[in-house]
Scaffold this motif. Sequence first.
Motif, mmCIF file in Angstrom:
data_model
loop_
_atom_site.group_PDB
_atom_site.id
_atom_site.type_symbol
_atom_site.label_atom_id
_atom_site.label_comp_id
_atom_site.label_asym_id
_atom_site.label_seq_id
_atom_site.Cartn_x
_atom_site.Cartn_y
_atom_site.Cartn_z
ATOM 1 N N SER A 1 53.233 -47.314 73.923
ATOM 2 C CA SER A 1 54.610 -47.429 74.389
ATOM 3 C C SER A 1 54.698 -46.835 75.786
ATOM 4 N N GLN A 2 55.620 -47.360 76.572
ATOM 5 C CA GLN A 2 55.747 -46.881 77.926
ATOM 6 C C GLN A 2 56.414 -45.524 77.926
ATOM 7 N N ASP B 1 49.373 -39.164 83.413
ATOM 8 C CA ASP B 1 48.104 -38.857 82.752
ATOM 9 C C ASP B 1 48.353 -37.649 81.855
ATOM 10 N N ASN C 1 44.673 -37.962 77.824
ATOM 11 C CA ASN C 1 44.205 -38.717 76.677
ATOM 12 C C ASN C 1 43.489 -39.998 77.091
ATOM 13 N N GLN D 1 44.182 -42.266 79.004
ATOM 14 C CA GLN D 1 45.000 -43.408 79.364
ATOM 15 C C GLN D 1 46.092 -42.989 80.331
ATOM 16 N N LEU D 2 46.449 -43.901 81.234
ATOM 17 C CA LEU D 2 47.658 -43.732 82.024
ATOM 18 C C LEU D 2 48.795 -44.440 81.298
ATOM 19 N N TRP E 1 52.459 -46.114 81.748
ATOM 20 C CA TRP E 1 53.122 -46.734 82.891
ATOM 21 C C TRP E 1 54.613 -46.935 82.674
ATOM 22 N N GLY E 2 55.344 -46.822 83.761
ATOM 23 C CA GLY E 2 56.737 -47.224 83.771
ATOM 24 C C GLY E 2 56.838 -48.714 84.041
ATOM 25 N N ALA E 3 58.050 -49.241 83.958
ATOM 26 C CA ALA E 3 58.280 -50.679 84.142
ATOM 27 C C ALA E 3 58.410 -51.057 85.608
#
Lengths: 111, 110
Positions: B1-2, B92, B95, B97-98, B100-102
């Motif tokens: 989820s973002q 960050d 974990n 993973q990055l 991201w926002g929309a």
Amino acid sequence: NAGVTQTPKFRVLKTGQSMTLLCAQDMNHEYMYWYRQDPGMGLRLIHYSVGEGTTAKGEVPDGYNVSRLKKQNFLLGLESAAPSQTSVYFCASSSWDSKAFFGQGTRLTVV
Amino acid sequence: SQQGEEDPQALSIQEGENATMNCSYKTSINNLQWYRQNSGRGLVHLILIRSNEREKHSGRLRVTLDTSKKSSSLLITASRAADTASYFCATDDGNYQLIWGAGTKLIIKP
């Protein structure tokens, strides 16, 4: 400097066909990622890899498989394409500092 | 989820003006990054700010981070037509993973 290279750049598939997207990086990065980007949205993580021989699921893994047999390559497979997989696919790589370097994208249309 | 939510979704300003966009996130982070995406192209890293930093500059870019409010802002000064692009924040959380926002779509009018 090549950086991150994705092939192909464009592809049209018929529903049910399969294909493999190739991502290659020449920066000796440990981490590699496959994202999809749909109109007006940010990136959604499909699968990622933290090193050669390892893969893990991201946010939207269903319908996709990946392999990282060599450190520099990360392959994304679609076994049976569906129209919902029409999207732009981006590969990225990063080292320990998490700064991501992106390929130019693959525009996939499934009809 | 973002995790990131960016505000505004779209921004249109005159060339030469300053552009400010904001990003909010939900969890503790190691760092927050801003990226630019020109239409149809891959994302390009702009700037990274660590969780123990409050402000960072790079050329015409100024980024602030408020970890107490879980928010960041990106300021582009003296905007140019070439700044027209979508801008994304990514966090960050350590974990691998990055998140991201929309994105904010920025249009610079000549």
